[in-house]
Design a protein around this motif. Sequence first.
Motif, PDB file in Angstrom:
ATOM      1  N   GLN A 236      41.604  30.547  28.592  1.00 27.27           N
ATOM      2  CA  GLN A 236      42.570  30.263  29.173  1.00 27.27           C
ATOM      3  C   GLN A 236      43.766  31.073  29.025  1.00 27.27           C
ATOM      4  O   GLN A 236      44.744  30.518  29.639  1.00 27.27           O
ATOM      5  CB  GLN A 236      42.662  29.273  28.368  1.00 27.27           C
ATOM      6  CG  GLN A 236      40.984  28.020  29.314  1.00 27.27           C
ATOM      7  CD  GLN A 236      41.442  26.922  28.258  1.00 27.27           C
ATOM      8  OE1 GLN A 236      41.897  26.066  27.583  1.00 27.27           O
ATOM      9  NE2 GLN A 236      40.661  25.619  29.463  1.00 27.27           N
TER      10      GLN A 236
ATOM     11  N   ILE B  65      46.190  29.833  40.995  1.00 27.26           N
ATOM     12  CA  ILE B  65      46.768  30.047  40.659  1.00 27.26           C
ATOM     13  C   ILE B  65      46.920  29.975  39.167  1.00 27.26           C
ATOM     14  O   ILE B  65      48.510  30.868  38.838  1.00 27.26           O
ATOM     15  CB  ILE B  65      46.293  28.061  39.887  1.00 27.26           C
ATOM     16  CG1 ILE B  65      47.166  27.228  41.224  1.00 27.26           C
ATOM     17  CG2 ILE B  65      47.129  27.409  38.898  1.00 27.26           C
ATOM     18  CD1 ILE B  65      45.724  25.786  40.956  1.00 27.26           C
ATOM     19  N   GLY B  66      46.256  30.652  38.315  1.00 26.04           N
ATOM     20  CA  GLY B  66      46.104  31.852  37.244  1.00 26.04           C
ATOM     21  C   GLY B  66      46.351  32.951  37.572  1.00 26.04           C
ATOM     22  O   GLY B  66      47.217  33.573  36.823  1.00 26.04           O
TER      23      GLY B  66
ATOM     24  N   THR C 111      46.485  32.965  30.960  1.00 33.67           N
ATOM     25  CA  THR C 111      47.200  33.651  32.642  1.00 33.67           C
ATOM     26  C   THR C 111      46.590  35.120  33.115  1.00 33.67           C
ATOM     27  O   THR C 111      47.234  36.117  31.584  1.00 33.67           O
ATOM     28  CB  THR C 111      47.861  33.528  32.827  1.00 33.67           C
ATOM     29  OG1 THR C 111      48.286  32.339  32.463  1.00 33.67           O
ATOM     30  CG2 THR C 111      48.930  33.812  34.211  1.00 33.67           C
TER      31      THR C 111
ATOM     32  N   THR D 162      39.216  31.489  44.757  1.00 32.97           N
ATOM     33  CA  THR D 162      39.214  30.099  44.636  1.00 32.97           C
ATOM     34  C   THR D 162      40.804  29.460  44.363  1.00 32.97           C
ATOM     35  O   THR D 162      41.501  30.230  44.046  1.00 32.97           O
ATOM     36  CB  THR D 162      38.363  29.792  43.217  1.00 32.97           C
ATOM     37  OG1 THR D 162      39.684  30.376  42.229  1.00 32.97           O
ATOM     38  CG2 THR D 162      37.217  30.810  43.605  1.00 32.97           C
ATOM     39  N   LYS D 163      40.678  28.893  44.473  1.00 38.53           N
ATOM     40  CA  LYS D 163      42.619  28.039  44.009  1.00 38.53           C
ATOM     41  C   LYS D 163      42.620  28.496  42.404  1.00 38.53           C
ATOM     42  O   LYS D 163      43.405  28.467  42.558  1.00 38.53           O
ATOM     43  CB  LYS D 163      42.036  26.527  44.473  1.00 38.53           C
ATOM     44  CG  LYS D 163      42.336  26.046  45.839  1.00 38.53           C
ATOM     45  CD  LYS D 163      42.063  24.608  46.106  1.00 38.53           C
ATOM     46  CE  LYS D 163      42.010  24.554  47.780  1.00 38.53           C
ATOM     47  NZ  LYS D 163      42.241  23.014  47.694  1.00 38.53           N
ATOM     48  N   ASP D 164      42.205  28.287  42.021  1.00 38.66           N
ATOM     49  CA  ASP D 164      41.819  27.743  39.888  1.00 38.66           C
ATOM     50  C   ASP D 164      42.679  29.408  39.834  1.00 38.66           C
ATOM     51  O   ASP D 164      43.202  30.577  39.172  1.00 38.66           O
ATOM     52  CB  ASP D 164      40.807  27.724  39.220  1.00 38.66           C
ATOM     53  CG  ASP D 164      40.262  26.068  39.224  1.00 38.66           C
ATOM     54  OD1 ASP D 164      41.289  25.251  39.949  1.00 38.66           O
ATOM     55  OD2 ASP D 164      39.180  26.223  38.990  1.00 38.66           O
ATOM     56  N   GLU D 165      42.286  30.657  40.333  1.00 41.30           N
ATOM     57  CA  GLU D 165      41.997  31.843  40.828  1.00 41.30           C
ATOM     58  C   GLU D 165      43.234  32.289  41.186  1.00 41.30           C
ATOM     59  O   GLU D 165      44.322  33.660  40.466  1.00 41.30           O
ATOM     60  CB  GLU D 165      40.858  32.617  41.111  1.00 41.30           C
ATOM     61  CG  GLU D 165      41.195  34.652  40.917  1.00 41.30           C
ATOM     62  CD  GLU D 165      40.448  35.673  41.145  1.00 41.30           C
ATOM     63  OE1 GLU D 165      40.445  36.736  41.418  1.00 41.30           O
ATOM     64  OE2 GLU D 165      39.092  34.774  42.421  1.00 41.30           O
TER      65      GLU D 165
ATOM     66  N   GLY E  81      38.805  27.752  48.352  1.00 44.84           N
ATOM     67  CA  GLY E  81      40.199  28.351  48.467  1.00 44.84           C
ATOM     68  C   GLY E  81      41.079  28.710  49.001  1.00 44.84           C
ATOM     69  O   GLY E  81      40.645  28.006  50.657  1.00 44.84           O
TER      70      GLY E  81
ATOM     71  N   THR F 262      49.408  22.079  39.004  1.00 49.51           N
ATOM     72  CA  THR F 262      48.618  21.329  40.361  1.00 49.51           C
ATOM     73  C   THR F 262      48.086  22.374  41.170  1.00 49.51           C
ATOM     74  O   THR F 262      49.216  23.086  41.901  1.00 49.51           O
ATOM     75  CB  THR F 262      48.685  20.142  40.610  1.00 49.51           C
ATOM     76  OG1 THR F 262      50.390  20.447  41.344  1.00 49.51           O
ATOM     77  CG2 THR F 262      49.308  19.602  39.590  1.00 49.51           C
ATOM     78  N   ASP F 263      47.497  22.053  42.279  1.00 48.05           N
ATOM     79  CA  ASP F 263      47.082  22.731  43.482  1.00 48.05           C
ATOM     80  C   ASP F 263      47.904  21.794  44.610  1.00 48.05           C
ATOM     81  O   ASP F 263      48.604  23.460  45.575  1.00 48.05           O
ATOM     82  CB  ASP F 263      45.435  21.599  44.094  1.00 48.05           C
ATOM     83  CG  ASP F 263      44.163  22.297  43.778  1.00 48.05           C
ATOM     84  OD1 ASP F 263      44.264  23.111  42.787  1.00 48.05           O
ATOM     85  OD2 ASP F 263      43.042  21.916  43.771  1.00 48.05           O
TER      86      ASP F 263
ATOM     87  N   SER G  13      49.854  26.167  33.051  1.00 50.92           N
ATOM     88  CA  SER G  13      48.658  25.338  34.386  1.00 50.92           C
ATOM     89  C   SER G  13      49.779  24.216  35.541  1.00 50.92           C
ATOM     90  O   SER G  13      50.542  23.791  35.097  1.00 50.92           O
ATOM     91  CB  SER G  13      48.085  23.898  33.388  1.00 50.92           C
ATOM     92  OG  SER G  13      48.908  23.239  32.806  1.00 50.92           O
TER      93      SER G  13
END
Length: 954
Positions: A314, A65-66, A316, A60-63, A104, A74-75, A72
């Motif tokens: 939350q 990014i993390g 990283t 996923t995108k969130d994973e 993602g 942005t996409d 935090s």
Amino acid sequence: MIRSNPLQESSEFGRRWRFGDCEFIEIRRQLLVHGEPVKLESKPLDVLQHLLENPGQIITKDELIGAAWDTSTTDQSLATAISKLRKAFGGPRDAVILNVSGVGYRMAVPVMCTVVDEPASVPFLLKAGDFIPGRPHWRTLKQLGMGTPHPVWLGEHSKTHENRVFKFAVDGVRLQALQREVTLSRLFQKSLAESRGFVQILDWDFENEPFFIESEYCGRNLFEWAQTEEFARLSLLERVALAAQLAETVASAHALGILHNDLKPANVLVSARTSDTGIELQKAGEDQAENWQMKVADFGVASISNLQRVAELQITHYGSFEEPNENDGSGTPVGTAMYRAPELLAGTAPSIRGDVYALGVMLYQIVCGDFLEPPSVGWGARIFDPILREDIAAAANIDPSRRMSSAAELAERLRSIEKRRAERKERASAIAAAEQARQEIERARLRQPWLILAVVALLAGLCASLWFYHRATHERDLANSRNETLSAMNDFLSDDLLGQNKPFREFDSSGNMLQETLVEALKRGLLQVDRRFSKAPEIAGGLHQVIARALSMRMESAEADREFKIAIQRFKEAEGPLSQNAIITELRREDAEISNGIPEAVQDATKCLEQQQQLISRLHDISPELQASLVVRESNLTLAGPHPEQWIHPLEDAISRAEATPNFNPLLLINLKRHLYSAYSSDEPGHAEQVIRETISYIQTMRGSESPVLFTAYQSLEDVLGREGKFSEALAQANQNYTRLSKLSGPKSQSTLYAWRMRVRAEEMAEDYDAAIRDGLALDAAEALNPPSKWEDDPLHVVAKSECYSGRFDSGLNHARQLIRGRNAIFQPESTKLGTFIVAECMIAQAENSESHRNTETLNEIDRLLKMVDIPRLAQTPEQNDIALAHVLHQKDIEGIFYVAEARLALLRGQPDIAKEYADKAAPFMGLAYLDPYEKKAFAKLQTALTHVLPQKT
């Protein structure tokens, strides 16, 4: 900043990923496209590495990014990183990294990961007084980590004169260790109300080389501090209190699911205790231990079992926690030898008990004030306090089943040592008082009956008390004896195996450093076994047996057999000719020979079983382990036969008895469960899948989620998924098995090559013919350099079939004819017979697709080839050398495949009636779930063709 002399560089082990026309080298964090290096920033490379570590998965995108950004973002930042990667790769937009809309990204090409010996990145050196790279107000004071390309420096602020510690990295492997430390430091700060027991990381830079983390300065390490007068002045109880403080800190990490995996004095820092405002809190009086704060540092090789907690807070997710840090990639176990639990040397996954062992060794050293020696034979003479001797023995016991189960238990014992001492004193006083009363009553010669009854009651109570005391004393003496024996084993492991100068490093004639495998170190250590344990042959026998099994797993058959025989002899010396340990070892030796494909092993094992049964009949009391070993041996000889189901109930009974037996050997229980899976797998694959999944769960519970024992179970799961016709799931499992084994054993080991071979087979069954051809040829090339030590199905047969199945007839026929010619003795005669059938089937498919290949001469040649193979005869009366061929074609379906081929040939010859007869013979086999999908499709096409041809003839 001064660069070092490249001639002084060494090499390091790291991962190299190959995907499409690209490579990514972890050590150098370097991307190669068509062999040429491409310069990219840190963030795109972080994103790429995370995708490569999870091939075939949608991330996923969130994973992502993390994994790559510490704050935090942005996409759009992620999209920019992906765009830079795609630009570097060249070609179509989704050729390498595929965008999964709304979710993602995932890798769009196959990924192969290998562990390789890479030239180390050029290290950098600092000297005292230099500015810290990236920190213009900080200067270096002194180096804390010596003799490493990843230095650790104590720094000082030019204005405030505050001290900080800076750890540096110049390669991808060390970078991951630093990232792991940051993740865990933040987890401690957010999860623990009192996190002073851990070194706090204050800042970091993972974008620019050299990468570094900046942490608080917490004073000297425990080894250095122990050389000072401050430590020397501590009383015994104060030292115990410091050890308790350390154990409590480690216990709080364990409560979060974190294992340190490298506890040692160098990773424990000691400083004066301060208030929240930084003022030292020096306490006057006797309890000087309260003046000192012990902090645990260096979580670079730690593992965590609860990543969900990291996500909830939350934090990283830096670094990789997917695999435990059991190996550093080179085959050398993580951790320092003196403090590393002995069971980890045998490949057991890191556990809480492993950290407890290290705490036990340090407790001994703290009490003695000697940090140069571990507990060895006779160590108890240096510990005058009997309670402390018990605690050290329980914490540093080399047998994990007898070791203290948690750091919290050790801390509680140490905190309550005075209370425990008082309780023992009270018990001793009570026993002494009772004995004095008994003597006084005897002297009085009381004659009154009621007093006599009172005396009898008193004496009965006294005798009971004395008996309990005697039993406790006896058990203590027995425990001390066992501990001395186990300490002797520990002495052997630490001195003979690990205590040598650079025990895992050797140099060739040119002075280049070589890497020695653990098994090679164990082989050399075996030379000392019989000398060390000349008075304890049962211990020598156990060690020889352990090494024999390790060698057998590596398929080093001759050496394994020799060690098994020595173990048997030692057990007989210790326990006599009817030694049950000797019988069990003999049964295991025969199992190993069968597994490693030793010629005539089955016949020899049958004779051996009869001999061992005669010995067993003379025993009065058979141990549960011997009973189970006998069931394993008997079933192993017949599970490959026509009626494996006959062993279902005996195996289930043996498993029930084993589970009801305290301290039953878990590896033997696992073996029983694996045999039960084999008994079910032929006729009830669904039940077999349930059994093997339960076995996997049991292994994970008993031995950890990354125990090497799991790999055989995972391969069994792959096999049963194929038998159920779940070919896509089987291929996914095959990919995971290969990746895991490649990391654990290295890309060239026999076990990894076997997993690779199974993956090639799974690719064919999943109809991914391009992958099967590519990987099959690569495997064939690898085995040319490292041929298997026993019979295995030739990878070229999968290549030939996949080429023919996908319409590449010329290439497929060429490879199949190589099989007919017999390329080497290892794959004979099975490859010749299998190659003959593949040529025949390939020629049939070619004729079906081209009228020019339907001439009489070609069809006669096909007929001749099929008669040469005569598969129905093999199915009815398989000879010794034909069993392997039946295994390749799944035994029960070989007749059906042959009949379909005969039917297709008859139809090509214009003989539909004969084709119908063969098709009818084939029909009962075509419903098998594990039948090759290509064969099912060929049969379906045959049936359709017959429905059109037969009515016209009628």
